[in-house]
Design an enzyme around this catalytic site. Structure first.
Site, PDB file in Angstrom:
ATOM      1  N   SER A  86      17.562   0.526 -56.215  1.00  0.00           N
ATOM      2  CA  SER A  86      16.167   0.261 -55.424  1.00  0.00           C
ATOM      3  C   SER A  86      16.261  -1.296 -55.040  1.00  0.00           C
ATOM      4  O   SER A  86      16.390  -2.067 -55.919  1.00  0.00           O
ATOM      5  CB  SER A  86      14.981   0.594 -56.145  1.00  0.00           C
ATOM      6  OG  SER A  86      14.871   1.790 -56.506  1.00  0.00           O
ATOM      7  N   TYR A 106      13.830  12.649 -60.795  1.00  0.00           N
ATOM      8  CA  TYR A 106      12.284  12.861 -60.575  1.00  0.00           C
ATOM      9  C   TYR A 106      12.030  13.607 -59.093  1.00  0.00           C
ATOM     10  O   TYR A 106      10.948  14.015 -58.822  1.00  0.00           O
ATOM     11  CB  TYR A 106      11.554  11.618 -60.757  1.00  0.00           C
ATOM     12  CG  TYR A 106      11.963  10.384 -59.898  1.00  0.00           C
ATOM     13  CD1 TYR A 106      11.424  10.591 -58.523  1.00  0.00           C
ATOM     14  CD2 TYR A 106      12.421   9.139 -60.353  1.00  0.00           C
ATOM     15  CE1 TYR A 106      11.887   9.361 -57.638  1.00  0.00           C
ATOM     16  CE2 TYR A 106      12.632   8.415 -59.374  1.00  0.00           C
ATOM     17  CZ  TYR A 106      12.486   8.325 -58.267  1.00  0.00           C
ATOM     18  OH  TYR A 106      12.885   7.509 -57.398  1.00  0.00           O
ATOM     19  N   GLU A 107      13.157  13.415 -58.265  1.00  0.00           N
ATOM     20  CA  GLU A 107      13.039  13.998 -56.788  1.00  0.00           C
ATOM     21  C   GLU A 107      13.174  15.635 -56.948  1.00  0.00           C
ATOM     22  O   GLU A 107      12.533  16.341 -56.059  1.00  0.00           O
ATOM     23  CB  GLU A 107      13.927  13.518 -55.710  1.00  0.00           C
ATOM     24  CG  GLU A 107      13.787  11.966 -55.668  1.00  0.00           C
ATOM     25  CD  GLU A 107      14.472  11.529 -54.653  1.00  0.00           C
ATOM     26  OE1 GLU A 107      14.862  11.926 -53.518  1.00  0.00           O
ATOM     27  OE2 GLU A 107      15.518  10.496 -55.053  1.00  0.00           O
ATOM     28  N   ALA A 163      17.224  -1.070 -60.610  1.00  0.00           N
ATOM     29  CA  ALA A 163      16.141  -1.794 -60.816  1.00  0.00           C
ATOM     30  C   ALA A 163      15.661  -1.177 -62.135  1.00  0.00           C
ATOM     31  O   ALA A 163      15.594   0.012 -62.449  1.00  0.00           O
ATOM     32  CB  ALA A 163      15.197  -1.677 -59.919  1.00  0.00           C
ATOM     33  N   ASN A 180      10.784  -6.286 -63.312  1.00  0.00           N
ATOM     34  CA  ASN A 180       9.551  -6.338 -63.825  1.00  0.00           C
ATOM     35  C   ASN A 180       9.776  -6.186 -65.410  1.00  0.00           C
ATOM     36  O   ASN A 180      10.510  -5.646 -65.920  1.00  0.00           O
ATOM     37  CB  ASN A 180       8.381  -5.136 -63.378  1.00  0.00           C
ATOM     38  CG  ASN A 180       9.107  -3.846 -63.608  1.00  0.00           C
ATOM     39  OD1 ASN A 180      10.093  -3.391 -62.910  1.00  0.00           O
ATOM     40  ND2 ASN A 180       8.591  -3.253 -64.552  1.00  0.00           N
ATOM     41  N   HIS A 231       5.672  -0.503 -57.286  1.00  0.00           N
ATOM     42  CA  HIS A 231       6.977  -0.202 -56.841  1.00  0.00           C
ATOM     43  C   HIS A 231       7.228  -1.522 -55.734  1.00  0.00           C
ATOM     44  O   HIS A 231       8.471  -2.111 -55.788  1.00  0.00           O
ATOM     45  CB  HIS A 231       7.259   0.919 -55.924  1.00  0.00           C
ATOM     46  CG  HIS A 231       8.396   1.206 -55.560  1.00  0.00           C
ATOM     47  ND1 HIS A 231       9.668   1.097 -56.133  1.00  0.00           N
ATOM     48  CD2 HIS A 231       8.729   1.453 -54.154  1.00  0.00           C
ATOM     49  CE1 HIS A 231      10.396   1.606 -55.255  1.00  0.00           C
ATOM     50  NE2 HIS A 231      10.154   1.664 -54.071  1.00  0.00           N
TER      51      HIS A 231
HETATM   52  N1  HPA Z   1      10.304   1.537 -65.552  1.00  0.00           N
HETATM   53  C1  HPA Z   1      11.005   2.569 -65.261  1.00  0.00           C
HETATM   54  N2  HPA Z   1      11.750   2.247 -64.008  1.00  0.00           N
HETATM   55  C2  HPA Z   1      11.893   1.114 -63.440  1.00  0.00           C
HETATM   56  C3  HPA Z   1      10.963   0.064 -63.821  1.00  0.00           C
HETATM   57  C4  HPA Z   1      10.394   0.294 -65.150  1.00  0.00           C
HETATM   58  O1  HPA Z   1       9.476  -0.626 -65.612  1.00  0.00           O
HETATM   59  N3  HPA Z   1      11.242  -0.956 -62.971  1.00  0.00           N
HETATM   60  C5  HPA Z   1      11.978  -0.480 -62.193  1.00  0.00           C
HETATM   61  N4  HPA Z   1      12.242   0.732 -62.236  1.00  0.00           N
END
Ligand code: HPA
Length: 273
Positions: A30, A85-86, A113, A235, A246
């Site tokens: 991502s 999850y899709e 990510a 994050n 997102h």
């Molecule tokens: N959790 C799950 N998937 C993710 C996160 C997260 O905090 N950040 C980016 N993808």
């Protein structure tokens, strides 16, 4: 269509479009897809034009195969990926990995990510994956074993090839790229985890959490492909700072782009050894 038939058709469709013989595979997570622009002399094929390939739908995932060269190495890159999850079974999610195997790759670089669980991390950190914990609730090898790829009960001891990690850590340090190392846990998503789930994962020994990578790493290892995993900590995970969005994931991925590109180039060079 059966899985093996889908793999065969997709491989044939890609071979028809390029004579390049990739030795290294790359999956761009991502917000990290721009790396594909680094590939020279590239052939770009949208997932939708590859029969048998699952089609990605999430924002930030263009969904194309890019084949080109980087530092003299022939690379097949997936710009975007499909996620469990899709609604696709993990056996379908991992079709592209087996297609890359058929195209001839010996090493796969998986990027994603992820949310930071380790409190020593902060958003924008890059983490080399040392191992994983599969909390996805499934496994891509469930179902009849595809004997032509690997054994029924494959060993996962050195799933993220140690020798490549040692080399990449040295090279990143020499290049002045800060690089963490840790354990990646996969939850299925698409909801982000709860703060209690993040505390549980920390207790279990996870350093980062995300919604991908684990099925692809398992299928690659099954097929005898060496794996390098790189998480961009976009994050801090749920309950550590504010609520998750997102948009923040995408913005952080954009912010660390230049270090990410440099690190992936070093990973490609390490994979060539
Ligand atoms: N959790 C799950 N998937 C993710 C996160 C997260 O905090 N950040 C980016 N993808």
């Amino acid at each position: 269509m059966e899985i093996t038939e889908r793999i065969k058709q997709a491989t044939a469709a890609i071979r028809e479009k390029t004579s390049q013989k990739p030795a290294i595979g790359l999956v761009l997570g991502s917000g990290l897809g721009d790396f594909a622009q680094q590939l020279e002399g590239s052939t770009v094929i949208p997932f939708s034009q590859i029969p048998g390939f699952p089609v990605a739908t999430v924002e930030g995932h263009a969904g194309e195969v890019v084949i080109g060269s980087c530092g003299g190495q022939a690379v097949v890159a997936l710009r975007g990926r499909v996620h469990y999850y899709e609604g696709h079974p993990q056996q379908v999610v991992t079709i592209p990995v087996r297609v890359m195997k058929q195209l001839g790759i010996h090493t796969l670089i998986l990027t994603n990510a992820a949310g930071g669980i380790n409190l020593d991390f902060s958003a924008g950190a890059l983490m080399l994956i040392s191992d994983h914990i599969n909390c996805s609730g499934s496994n891509p090898l469930i179902g009849p074993n595809l004997d032509e790829f690997g054994p029924r009960f494959p060993d996962m001891t050195d799933i993220y090839t140690r020798a490549l990690r040692v080399r990449l850590k040295q090279d990143a340090q020499a290049a002045g790229i800060p690089l963490q190392e840790g354990v990646y846990a996969m939850f299925s998503g698409p909801s982000y985890e709860t703060p209690a789930e993040i505390r549980m994962l920390r207790t279990l020994g996870a350093d980062a959490v995300g919604m991908s990578t684990v099925p692809e790493a398992i299928v690659a290892r099954h097929a005898g492909i060496r794996v390098i995993g790189i998480s961009c900590i976009t994050n801090m995970a749920a309950g550590i700072l504010g609520p998750l969005e997102h948009a923040e994931v995408m913005a952080t991925a954009q912010r660390v782009k230049s270090d990410f590109i440099r690190l992936v180039k070093l990973a490609i060079a390490a994979a060539a050894q």
